[in-house]
Design an enzyme around this catalytic site. Structure first.
Site, mmCIF file in Angstrom:
data_model
loop_
_atom_site.group_PDB
_atom_site.id
_atom_site.type_symbol
_atom_site.label_atom_id
_atom_site.label_comp_id
_atom_site.label_asym_id
_atom_site.label_seq_id
_atom_site.Cartn_x
_atom_site.Cartn_y
_atom_site.Cartn_z
ATOM 1 C CE LYS A 1 5.745 -0.757 9.958
ATOM 2 N NZ LYS A 1 4.770 -0.068 9.130
ATOM 3 N NE ARG B 1 -6.541 -3.689 10.970
ATOM 4 C CZ ARG B 1 -5.877 -2.546 11.102
ATOM 5 N NH1 ARG B 1 -4.704 -2.389 10.537
ATOM 6 N NH2 ARG B 1 -6.389 -1.545 11.805
ATOM 7 C CE LYS C 1 -3.484 2.260 2.840
ATOM 8 N NZ LYS C 1 -4.420 2.157 3.946
ATOM 9 C CD GLU D 1 9.190 -5.824 7.304
ATOM 10 O OE1 GLU D 1 9.034 -4.682 6.799
ATOM 11 O OE2 GLU D 1 8.722 -6.131 8.415
ATOM 12 C CD GLU E 1 -1.770 -4.227 11.503
ATOM 13 O OE1 GLU E 1 -0.568 -4.528 11.588
ATOM 14 O OE2 GLU E 1 -2.333 -4.085 10.406
HETATM 15 O O1 F6P Z 1 2.374 -4.070 9.957
HETATM 16 C C1 F6P Z 1 1.947 -2.803 9.666
HETATM 17 C C2 F6P Z 1 1.415 -2.665 8.284
HETATM 18 O O2 F6P Z 1 1.275 -1.308 8.058
HETATM 19 C C3 F6P Z 1 0.097 -3.399 8.050
HETATM 20 O O3 F6P Z 1 -0.984 -2.704 8.520
HETATM 21 C C4 F6P Z 1 0.133 -3.562 6.574
HETATM 22 O O4 F6P Z 1 -0.804 -4.499 6.144
HETATM 23 C C5 F6P Z 1 1.563 -3.975 6.367
HETATM 24 O O5 F6P Z 1 2.281 -3.202 7.291
HETATM 25 C C6 F6P Z 1 2.095 -3.811 4.990
HETATM 26 O O6 F6P Z 1 2.050 -2.480 4.576
HETATM 27 P P1 F6P Z 1 2.223 -2.085 3.056
HETATM 28 O O7 F6P Z 1 1.136 -2.710 2.265
HETATM 29 O O8 F6P Z 1 2.178 -0.597 3.025
HETATM 30 O O9 F6P Z 1 3.574 -2.596 2.589
#
Ligand code: F6P
Length: 563
Positions: free
Chosen positions: A527, A283, A222, A228, A368
């Site tokens: 983080k 989520r 998103k 990661e 969450e």
């Molecule tokens: O773990 C936190 C979080 O922001 C989740 O809410 C989300 O689903 C995940 O990290 C991945 O985020 P992104 O889609 O922005 O990489």
């Protein structure tokens, strides 16, 4: 038995009328929970032969049996009053109107728009959300069909046979769960793979199974900033470039994101970026462009049926009266367990191996969303919020943690998810699977009394001294709650209904507890700290920057690494 924590409402603040009503309704629920009989379930069945019929509800194709809980008629009435006093219906309607109910991020919450028809007309502020959703769905469909038809191919001209989704959290768990649940031999020319963990052992385990010339890589994020995902995306990009040449990598890449600037900077052509909006929480994003790996691996029709299933549950949630609204009733049962009885955890046991990743998806969805300690107004919550959620498929779970659920000191409510008809021809195996699921729920309810345990051991010929020695160990207290959800079959539409059911349950609990179920500030601190710690792992530990334990561990790791 642990009693639920109750704190005084924040002093000095003038309560609203709704706040007063909610406080009174909570007090009534908690008073019922404090009664000596509040945990008993067996007497409720003994007193009412019609209990199953009254407490087992249909929502779409699902049958949700709430009868094996200690919610009595009086408790249910008090819980429904609570739902009214907390304005559940008004909050639900505000969500559907696209109001910015995710107040800390000033965002609307419109995952329901993702599975509604274009004509539904959902709006987020000035935007026609339904039109935006369907414009993206059209692009996803065209892309999926072109890949399947071999019109979109890899750099060497070969057809794609594998799709690799790189993402984490909501950009991984939902699609990975649904792909595992719904993939069948021959449904599409592509197999889906999911890479989430920054631990490169995951990539090293996947890499030998993939041919770069035939692999389509989707970067799902998103924000397009998640450490990661970006690290893994760079690893995989380098693997593609080494095999195919840097200039041809883009033919193997696509992205799903709200951050079009960052996808461009990563070298993904705008035509290969499938967008969604900030009113889709991570989520809750399985139904958005984030579900592209599902469309590719299951076929467009299956993806559309998954959305239609969720839509059917949305229609139920948006229209059914509270007393027949199944997500509402499930949330009320959870509030009863957490707040009236002090049960701080819940287990999810899908009796279907294909649903093995459902507990992981629900862990994120529920914890969450509901792992919150302040209300929407920023004041400390007055009572416990989200329970710990964990699970494993049955029957495997029976041979691990179910011992504690049957005989541990604190009851753990269980969700049993059963599928009536399998998609294999092994009737005996399926009978054993279902029998075990039903037996677990019955055992939790019924328990085994000392008399029963004694009689069983006597019948087996055990000597009296041995019976006396073993008796306390062989007694089950019983009256342990469970909910059973029965699916006629595991199919895209029933999975869509099931996941949406849990999403709406989360929404209702957020309303009851007065918390924002749609932000996740709790994941930020770790983080932020990881950045500098990563630098210290490489360059040396900064004096006085950490607590003694973290500094000691950093030094120990560096010593092990010969640094
Ligand atoms: O773990 C936190 C979080 O922001 C989740 O809410 C989300 O689903 C995940 O990290 C991945 O985020 P992104 O889609 O922005 O990489």
């Amino acid at each position: 038995m642990r009693r639920p924590g109750r704190r005084a409402p924040p002093g000095g603040r003038r309560r609203t009328r709704m706040g007063d009503d909610a406080a009174r309704a909570w007090a009534a629920v908690e008073a019922l929970g404090a009664r000596p009989e509040s945990r008993a379930i067996r007497p409720l069945f003994a007193a009412d032969p019609g209990r199953f019929a009254r407490f087992a509800h249909r929502a779409g194709d699902l049958l949700v049996d709430l009868s094996k809980t200690s919610v009595s008629d009086a408790a249910l009435a008090a819980l429904l009053d609570l739902a009214r006093a907390c304005g559940v219906e008004a909050r639900r309607d505000a969500m559907a109107r696209g109001e910015p109910i995710n107040a800390t991020e000033r965002r609307a919450v419109l995952h329901i728009a993702l599975r509604a028809p274009r004509s539904a007309g959902f709006r987020a502020g000035e935007e026609d959300a339904s039109a935006a959703v369907h414009d993206t769905l059209d692009l996803m469909r065209a892309f999926t069909e072109a890949v399947h038809a071999g019109e979109i191919r890899g750099a060497t001209g070969e057809r794609f046979t594998d799709v690799l989704n790189i993402g984490i959290g909501g950009s991984d768990l939902g699609p990975a769960m649904a792909a595992r649940a719904l993939w069948r031999e021959g449904v599409s020319p592509l197999r889906a793979h999911y890479l989430a963990n920054v631990d490169a052992h995951a990539w090293e385990a996947l890499r030998p199974r993939l041919d770069p010339a035939r692999t389509l890589v989707l970067v799902a994020s998103k924000t397009f900033t998640t450490q990661e995902t970006m690290l893994n995306a760079r690893l995989v990009r380098a693997w593609l470039a080494a095999a195919l040449g840097e200039e041809r990598v883009r033919l193997h890449l696509a992205a799903m994101s709200t951050n079009l600037e960052a996808t461009g900077a990563f070298g993904i052509a705008p035509a290969r970026v499938f967008g969604f909006r900030d009113w889709v929480g991570g989520r809750f994003s399985l139904w958005s462009a984030i579900g592209l790996s599902l469309a590719l691996a299951l076929g467009w029709e299956a993806f559309a049926r998954l959305l239609a299933g969720a839509r059917a549950m949305d229609e139920h949630f948006l229209s059914a009266p509270l007393e027949r609204n199944v997500p509402v009733l499930m949330a009320l049962v959870e509030a009863w367990h957490v707040n009236a009885l002090g049960y701080g955890a819940r287990a999810v046991l899908p009796y279907d191996e294909r649903l093995a990743r459902l507990p992981a998806h629900l862990q994120q969805l529920e914890m969450e969303s509901l792992g919150k300690r302040v209300t929407l107004a920023g004041t400390p919550v007055a009572r416990a919020t989200g329970p710990v959620v964990f699970g494993e498929p049955g029957t495997n779970a029976q041979h691990s943690f179910m011992q504690l659920v049957h005989q541990g000191t604190t009851p753990v409510p269980v969700d049993f998810i059963l599928v009536a008809r399998p998609d294999h021809p092994h009737a005996e195996s399926h009978r054993a699977l279902l029998a075990n699921g039903l037996a677990q729920a019955e055992a939790l309810l019924r328990g085994r009394s000392a008399e029963e345990a004694r009689a069983e051991m006597a019948a087996a010929g055990l000597p009296e001294a041995e019976i006396a020695r073993l008796l306390p160990h062989r007694v089950f207290p019983g009256d342990r709650p469970s909910t059973t959800i029965l699916l006629p079959r595991l199919a895209p539409e029933t999975l869509g209904q099931l996941v949406a059911l849990y999403e709406h349950k989360v929404f209702v609990l957020g309303a009851l507890w007065g918390v924002n179920a749609f932000d996740q500030w709790g994941v930020e601190l770790g983080k932020q700290l990881a950045g500098p710690i990563g630098e210290e792992l490489e360059g040396g530990v900064r004096e006085g920057a950490h607590d003694g334990s973290t500094a000691g561990l950093l030094e120990a790791i560096r010593r092990e690494q010969g640094l």
